[in-house]
Motif scaffolding. Structure first.
Motif, mmCIF file in Angstrom:
data_model
loop_
_atom_site.group_PDB
_atom_site.id
_atom_site.type_symbol
_atom_site.label_atom_id
_atom_site.label_comp_id
_atom_site.label_asym_id
_atom_site.label_seq_id
_atom_site.Cartn_x
_atom_site.Cartn_y
_atom_site.Cartn_z
ATOM 1 N N ASN A 61 107.776 72.419 78.125
ATOM 2 C CA ASN A 61 106.393 72.328 78.585
ATOM 3 C C ASN A 61 105.816 73.717 78.806
ATOM 4 O O ASN A 61 106.416 74.536 79.510
ATOM 5 N N ALA A 62 104.670 73.977 78.200
ATOM 6 C CA ALA A 62 104.005 75.280 78.361
ATOM 7 C C ALA A 62 102.517 75.007 78.535
ATOM 8 O O ALA A 62 101.717 75.163 77.605
ATOM 9 N N GLY A 63 102.139 74.493 79.742
ATOM 10 C CA GLY A 63 100.754 74.122 80.003
ATOM 11 C C GLY A 63 99.884 75.334 80.324
ATOM 12 O O GLY A 63 100.358 76.460 80.396
ATOM 13 N N GLY A 64 98.575 75.090 80.474
ATOM 14 C CA GLY A 64 97.660 76.134 80.886
ATOM 15 C C GLY A 64 96.677 76.523 79.792
ATOM 16 O O GLY A 64 96.941 76.325 78.615
ATOM 17 N N ALA A 65 95.510 77.015 80.241
ATOM 18 C CA ALA A 65 94.435 77.484 79.343
ATOM 19 C C ALA A 65 94.092 76.426 78.296
ATOM 20 O O ALA A 65 94.041 76.702 77.092
ATOM 21 N N GLY A 66 93.965 75.158 78.775
ATOM 22 C CA GLY A 66 93.553 74.085 77.863
ATOM 23 C C GLY A 66 94.530 73.888 76.726
ATOM 24 O O GLY A 66 94.168 73.410 75.660
ATOM 25 N N GLY A 67 95.799 74.313 76.914
ATOM 26 C CA GLY A 67 96.823 74.114 75.890
ATOM 27 C C GLY A 67 96.965 75.291 74.929
ATOM 28 O O GLY A 67 97.858 75.307 74.083
ATOM 29 N N THR A 68 96.117 76.308 75.051
ATOM 30 C CA THR A 68 96.164 77.395 74.064
ATOM 31 C C THR A 68 97.364 78.312 74.254
ATOM 32 O O THR A 68 97.792 78.978 73.310
ATOM 33 N N ILE A 69 97.954 78.341 75.470
ATOM 34 C CA ILE A 69 99.142 79.196 75.688
ATOM 35 C C ILE A 69 100.322 78.645 74.881
ATOM 36 O O ILE A 69 100.923 79.348 74.066
ATOM 37 N N GLY A 70 100.621 77.362 75.061
ATOM 38 C CA GLY A 70 101.734 76.752 74.334
ATOM 39 C C GLY A 70 101.475 76.729 72.835
ATOM 40 O O GLY A 70 102.368 77.017 72.028
ATOM 41 N N THR A 71 100.233 76.420 72.457
ATOM 42 C CA THR A 71 99.893 76.366 71.034
ATOM 43 C C THR A 71 100.100 77.722 70.374
ATOM 44 O O THR A 71 100.655 77.821 69.279
ATOM 45 N N GLY A 72 99.660 78.780 71.093
ATOM 46 C CA GLY A 72 99.817 80.144 70.550
ATOM 47 C C GLY A 72 101.273 80.484 70.287
ATOM 48 O O GLY A 72 101.595 81.157 69.300
ATOM 49 N N ARG A 73 102.156 79.975 71.135
ATOM 50 C CA ARG A 73 103.594 80.250 70.942
ATOM 51 C C ARG A 73 104.074 79.671 69.620
ATOM 52 O O ARG A 73 104.878 80.273 68.911
ATOM 53 N N VAL A 74 103.587 78.465 69.287
ATOM 54 C CA VAL A 74 104.029 77.839 68.031
ATOM 55 C C VAL A 74 103.417 78.558 66.827
ATOM 56 O O VAL A 74 104.077 78.782 65.823
ATOM 57 N N VAL A 75 102.165 78.956 66.957
ATOM 58 C CA VAL A 75 101.496 79.669 65.857
ATOM 59 C C VAL A 75 102.284 80.934 65.496
ATOM 60 O O VAL A 75 102.448 81.267 64.327
ATOM 61 N N ARG A 76 102.825 81.604 66.538
ATOM 62 C CA ARG A 76 103.540 82.884 66.321
ATOM 63 C C ARG A 76 105.033 82.679 66.031
ATOM 64 O O ARG A 76 105.740 83.635 65.712
ATOM 65 N N ALA A 77 105.534 81.447 66.113
ATOM 66 C CA ALA A 77 106.981 81.207 65.946
ATOM 67 C C ALA A 77 107.403 81.356 64.481
ATOM 68 O O ALA A 77 106.576 81.296 63.579
ATOM 69 N N ASP A 78 108.727 81.545 64.259
ATOM 70 C CA ASP A 78 109.246 81.622 62.888
ATOM 71 C C ASP A 78 108.968 80.292 62.168
ATOM 72 O O ASP A 78 109.244 79.228 62.726
ATOM 73 N N PRO A 79 108.441 80.330 60.950
ATOM 74 C CA PRO A 79 108.127 79.078 60.224
ATOM 75 C C PRO A 79 109.383 78.477 59.580
ATOM 76 O O PRO A 79 109.452 78.315 58.359
ATOM 77 N N ASP A 80 110.360 78.130 60.426
ATOM 78 C CA ASP A 80 111.647 77.639 59.888
ATOM 79 C C ASP A 80 111.928 76.187 60.294
ATOM 80 O O ASP A 80 113.018 75.679 60.052
ATOM 81 N N GLY A 81 110.956 75.553 60.958
ATOM 82 C CA GLY A 81 111.124 74.139 61.319
ATOM 83 C C GLY A 81 111.830 73.924 62.647
ATOM 84 O O GLY A 81 112.032 72.782 63.069
ATOM 85 N N TYR A 82 112.210 74.986 63.327
ATOM 86 C CA TYR A 82 112.950 74.843 64.588
ATOM 87 C C TYR A 82 112.055 74.968 65.816
ATOM 88 O O TYR A 82 112.521 74.770 66.944
#
Ligand code: MLT
Length: 320
Positions: A61-82
């Motif tokens: 769970n990475a809540g806050g800022a209307g969900g943009t904090i957690g979403t940003g983490r996925v956008v920047r993550a390695d595109p390997d499916g993990y």
């Protein structure tokens, strides 16, 4: 020649890794607090997908800022499916509400598929005087801004529902933001806030156990799980319908073979009898197979950005 060998080797490696995928646990980031509606459907979905993929799937769970904090983490993550994301309409609204967003929402993801579309409910704390939606509207018109309306932050589903409700009723209430509606429910039951508009996936239990007052549900017709709860339309809020779509997304650049494997696992998971039973217990339905596809999720994400942008611009409410 050497360059060709390197490219060929890379392609083989990618194909091999896609073949072995998933070779280790997958982490799903949920941009909302634990114990809330998005957390609930994400954990049920992850369990069913993990069974099919034969791999552990964890929820972070990475809540806050209307969900943009957690979403940003996925956008920047390695595109390997993990590293994956499960989130909702908040993905689309954030694209307009947050003018300084560090990513372009329409192109930031490899969409996997849609999961469910959860109805919303208008509820109040125990002891809030009104018993019906009609009485609530009259009460709010009287009490006005002193009434507190809790939500999960700008851009969240509960914020959107609240915004539509107050604009339809031409009312100003005092909004109280949280990192998710899991903590909202605790404070509502604890009489710290007066009301909220939240997903039935989070409110069905407290409504059935009469821990909160329930005024309406935002579906066309009543739900089997909440037969005594009138629709907003029949209770007097003409045309007030809202459902919160949820989808699974991976970072852009995730190999197509991995995307296909995940989409197939999601399609299978949404047919899992245990998942179907648990979704229905919290007043929602799994998406049909034709919606559990990358194309359907990408289309929903993009079309919802276009749908909410003019509404948000008209309201002139921005998060930054
Ligand atoms: C949550 O899980 O807390 C919700 O999805 C928040 C919201 O968007 O209202």
């Amino acid at each position: 020649m050497r360059l060709f060998a390197i490219i060929a080797a890379l392609a083989c490696a990618t194909a091999a890794s896609a073949q072995d995928y998933p070779a280790r646990p997958i982490n799903i980031i949920v941009p909302a607090a634990a114990g809330g509606p998005t957390d609930a459907i994400s954990r049920i979905t992850a369990q069913a997908m993990g069974k099919i993929l034969g791999q552990q799937i964890t929820i972070e769970n990475a809540g806050g800022a209307g969900g943009t904090i957690g979403t940003g983490r996925v956008v920047r993550a390695d595109p390997d499916g993990y590293t994956l994301l499960i989130y909702h309409v908040g993905l689309s609204t954030a694209a307009t509400l947050y003018r300084k967003l560090a990513y372009d929402t329409k192109s930031a993801f490899a969409a996997i598929g849609l999961v469910t579309e959860a109805p919303m409910t208008i509820i109040g704390r125990p002891g809030l005087p009104p018993d019906t939606l009609k009485e609530l509207v009259a009460y709010l018109k009287g009490a006005g801004a002193t009434t507190t309306l809790a939500n999960a932050g700008i851009g969240s589903a509960s914020h959107l529902c609240g915004m539509l409700l107050t604009s339809q009723l031409q009312l100003t209430l005092t909004t109280v933001p949280y990192r998710g509606t899991g903590p909202v429910m605790n404070d509502l039951i604890g009489k710290q806030v007066d009301m909220t508009c939240d997903q039935a996936t989070n409110t069905t239990g407290p409504i059935l156990s009469k821990q909160v007052k329930a005024y309406a549900i935002t579906t066309k017709s009543r739900l089997n799980s909440l037969p005594d709860l009138p629709t907003a339309d029949e209770a007097g809020l003409k045309g007030f319908e809202l459902a919160v779509w949820h989808g699974v997304f991976a970072p852009r650049g995730t190999p197509p073979a991995v995307v296909q494997k995940l989409s197939a696992a999601l399609t299978g998971a949404l047919k899992d009898p245990d998942l179907v039973k648990r979704f229905r217990e919290i007043s929602t339905e799994p998406m049909p197979a034709d919606k559990a596809t990358p194309a359907a999720a990408q289309q929903k994400l993009a079309s919802e950005i276009d749908r909410w942008a003019p509404i948000i611009k008209a309201a002139g409410e921005y998060a930054d």
